[in-house]
Design a protein around this motif. Sequence first.
Motif, PDB file in Angstrom:
ATOM      1  N   ASN A   1       0.819  -1.212   0.000  1.00  0.00           N
ATOM      2  CA  ASN A   1       0.000   0.000   0.000  1.00  0.00           C
ATOM      3  C   ASN A   1       0.857   1.269   0.000  1.00  0.00           C
TER       4      ASN A   1
ATOM      5  N   GLY B   1       3.603   3.582  -2.367  1.00  0.00           N
ATOM      6  CA  GLY B   1       4.198   3.853  -3.656  1.00  0.00           C
ATOM      7  C   GLY B   1       5.668   4.230  -3.536  1.00  0.00           C
ATOM      8  N   LYS B   2       6.287   4.410  -4.690  1.00  0.00           N
ATOM      9  CA  LYS B   2       7.723   4.698  -4.743  1.00  0.00           C
ATOM     10  C   LYS B   2       8.066   6.023  -4.062  1.00  0.00           C
TER      11      LYS B   2
ATOM     12  N   ASP C   1       6.399   7.614  -1.727  1.00  0.00           N
ATOM     13  CA  ASP C   1       6.188   7.456  -0.292  1.00  0.00           C
ATOM     14  C   ASP C   1       7.390   6.770   0.358  1.00  0.00           C
TER      15      ASP C   1
ATOM     16  N   SER D   1       7.140  -2.339   1.822  1.00  0.00           N
ATOM     17  CA  SER D   1       6.108  -1.621   1.043  1.00  0.00           C
ATOM     18  C   SER D   1       4.711  -1.729   1.655  1.00  0.00           C
TER      19      SER D   1
ATOM     20  N   SER E   1      -3.839   4.147   0.130  1.00  0.00           N
ATOM     21  CA  SER E   1      -2.848   3.437  -0.665  1.00  0.00           C
ATOM     22  C   SER E   1      -2.179   4.448  -1.579  1.00  0.00           C
ATOM     23  N   THR E   2      -0.850   4.503  -1.532  1.00  0.00           N
ATOM     24  CA  THR E   2      -0.123   5.412  -2.397  1.00  0.00           C
ATOM     25  C   THR E   2       0.493   4.680  -3.583  1.00  0.00           C
ATOM     26  N   CYS E   3       0.120   3.390  -3.725  1.00  0.00           N
ATOM     27  CA  CYS E   3       0.591   2.611  -4.876  1.00  0.00           C
ATOM     28  C   CYS E   3      -0.092   3.110  -6.139  1.00  0.00           C
ATOM     29  N   SER E   4       0.624   3.019  -7.233  1.00  0.00           N
ATOM     30  CA  SER E   4      -0.008   3.337  -8.496  1.00  0.00           C
ATOM     31  C   SER E   4      -0.879   2.166  -8.902  1.00  0.00           C
ATOM     32  N   LYS E   5      -1.961   2.455  -9.565  1.00  0.00           N
ATOM     33  CA  LYS E   5      -2.891   1.415 -10.000  1.00  0.00           C
ATOM     34  C   LYS E   5      -2.252   0.561 -11.075  1.00  0.00           C
ATOM     35  N   LYS E   6      -2.434  -0.757 -10.964  1.00  0.00           N
ATOM     36  CA  LYS E   6      -1.871  -1.661 -11.968  1.00  0.00           C
ATOM     37  C   LYS E   6      -2.890  -2.023 -13.009  1.00  0.00           C
TER      38      LYS E   6
END
Length: 67
Positions: A4, A6-7, A9, A51, A62-67
């Motif tokens: 959850n 991102g890079k 973060d 991560s 969630s600071t992940c980019s959407k896949k």
Amino acid sequence: MKENMGKVDKIIRVIIALVFSALYFTGTVTGILGYILLALGAIFILTSIISFCPLYLPFGISTCSKK
């Protein structure tokens, strides 16, 4: 554990951990506050490596980019 973080973060957390460590090891911050900053820095490094931030989970962040 689902990722959850991102890079960006992760990079920010590592930088903050390095600043906390520098403050402690240069003697700028000492005592209990110094130990607290070291512990927070260690937590930031650990969460960056895996991560996953447990504090994001209850809030659905969630600071992940959407896949």
